[in-house]
Design a protein around this motif. Sequence first.
Motif, short mmCIF file in Angstrom:
data_model
loop_
_atom_site.label_atom_id
_atom_site.label_comp_id
_atom_site.label_asym_id
_atom_site.label_seq_id
_atom_site.Cartn_x
_atom_site.Cartn_y
_atom_site.Cartn_z
N ILE A 41 -8.58 99.22 -82.72
CA ILE A 41 -9.62 98.77 -81.79
C ILE A 41 -9.33 97.37 -81.26
O ILE A 41 -9.52 97.08 -80.09
N ARG A 42 -8.84 96.47 -82.14
CA ARG A 42 -8.75 95.06 -81.78
C ARG A 42 -7.42 94.63 -81.15
O ARG A 42 -7.36 93.61 -80.46
N ALA A 119 -15.37 95.95 -86.56
CA ALA A 119 -15.23 96.57 -85.24
C ALA A 119 -15.49 98.09 -85.20
O ALA A 119 -16.05 98.58 -84.22
N GLU A 122 -19.33 99.45 -84.39
CA GLU A 122 -20.06 98.86 -83.27
C GLU A 122 -20.78 99.90 -82.41
O GLU A 122 -20.27 100.98 -82.15
N PRO A 125 -23.10 95.90 -77.89
CA PRO A 125 -22.08 94.86 -78.01
C PRO A 125 -22.37 93.91 -79.17
O PRO A 125 -23.42 93.28 -79.21
N GLY B 71 -13.02 89.88 -84.03
CA GLY B 71 -14.23 90.31 -83.34
C GLY B 71 -14.12 91.72 -82.80
O GLY B 71 -13.03 92.26 -82.65
N PRO B 72 -15.28 92.31 -82.53
CA PRO B 72 -15.32 93.71 -82.09
C PRO B 72 -14.92 93.85 -80.62
O PRO B 72 -14.69 92.85 -79.93
N ALA B 73 -14.83 95.10 -80.17
CA ALA B 73 -14.38 95.37 -78.80
C ALA B 73 -15.44 95.02 -77.75
O ALA B 73 -15.11 94.68 -76.62
N GLY B 74 -16.73 95.12 -78.13
CA GLY B 74 -17.78 94.85 -77.16
C GLY B 74 -17.89 95.93 -76.10
O GLY B 74 -17.25 96.99 -76.19
N VAL B 75 -18.69 95.65 -75.10
CA VAL B 75 -18.86 96.57 -73.98
C VAL B 75 -18.49 95.82 -72.70
O VAL B 75 -19.03 94.74 -72.44
N GLY B 87 -14.66 100.44 -78.91
CA GLY B 87 -14.82 100.46 -80.37
C GLY B 87 -15.98 101.31 -80.84
O GLY B 87 -16.16 101.49 -82.05
N ASN B 88 -16.77 101.83 -79.93
CA ASN B 88 -18.00 102.53 -80.32
C ASN B 88 -17.74 103.61 -81.38
O ASN B 88 -16.82 104.42 -81.25
#
Lengths: 230, 230
Positions: A41-42, A119, A122, A125, B71-75, B87-88
């Motif tokens: 993912i990252r 991650a 999630e 966001p 940190g995560p992927a976010g949107v 990353g969802n």
Amino acid sequence: MSDLTMSSFVFEDLPTDDVEAAERLWGGLTDDVRRLLDLGIRSRVDAERVARARALLQEAAGLLAQDAPAGPAGVHYNAHGRSWNWGNTVVGVRNAFAPPVRLEWGDDDVVRSAVDLGAPYEGPPGSVHGGVSALLLDHLMGETASAAHTRLTVTGTLTLRYVRPLPLGRVRMEARVSAEVERKITVTATIRPDEPGAEPAVEAQGLFIIPRWAYQPAADDGPTGIGSLD
Amino acid sequence: MSDLTMSSFVFEDLPTDDVEAAERLWGGLTDDVRRLLDLGIRSRVDAERVARARALLQEAAGLLAQDAPAGPAGVHYNAHGRSWNWGNTVVGVRNAFAPPVRLEWGDDDVVRSAVDLGAPYEGPPGSVHGGVSALLLDHLMGETASAAHTRLTVTGTLTLRYVRPLPLGRVRMEARVSAEVERKITVTATIRPDEPGAEPAVEAQGLFIIPRWAYQPAADDGPTGIGSLD
């Protein structure tokens, strides 16, 4: 409520020491896959590195596939009351998605767990997916209903109230039996950031049921160590 | 209900073609990791092969970690209304746990999805983890509430009724909006085996809420393609 019977559980004549050695062996591999789940993912490396990584992963998969019978891991137990559900989504020692959750059975009748959610967990966001909170709470509550694996329960209904977003990071959960009438057990639970003074992000209530065939009000001679059917 | 604001979503000036090329690149790697997640549960090879597989996985992780910000992927979304949440947990193209779920928006107001659930989704022996059904239904219902990504919603409450075990294998889900009053949207949904005549294993009802700041009864000029905050 359930078509499950004791035949769903597989007796295996494996000494507990061997079970634990296997968990160390496969747990190490699971840690590696868990890291790849996160890096998948990252990572922002270039296409050439992605291709090289893929070749390595495929070689590893080829090795592991040399003996990999179809079908899930199931739930096994030995003659010493040790059980193992290695594939379980929440607690499975060999499931790289499982954080994994470890439960602490308190003297105060509260069952607790703290876990790091990065991650792969999630939804909104920067926040834990609301369905992940449901997944983890369902499992914790089921185990709580099983009273430290001394009885077998199935989930009847589960109600979740989403109060505020839950940031990714370390979270803690608590559950307790709030009512119990014969085969019906009510459990309440919360999940929140693992910080002093944090308020619950999700509040849950669940009704758990002891299957009729497994209901033994005063007996304790069934297989132990099996617990919640989650 | 939510501290999320539009600032949680990251605008990125990336042409849609480039988004899709990246999804193909990383989606391939994700398929490899997904296979390892499954084999890590099912494989029975000897310790020597496990050790060799681990060395390969660690080498791959080292490559991917060369550029992997914390940190995560976010949107994210671009100027063309394309959004991506890689990353969802349920739908993320780069999340190897995500089956991934793909939604079909029917002309009959029913949102459907069918998905294969194997070893990593196990709870009771041979059955889908009850919390996994909750996770998938929560997501499907959230997207349904968002009306094909034309409005932004958050989960208020979710109630799940577990009627019977759901065997691992191919399952199908259906969801529809059953009531809607201003910012409050009620969605009902089911999950069942993907077989003719199969009865629902889990029945769900959810209350979804349009955050006050995002409520635009007659406007359509906000960012599109974002949908449910799940």
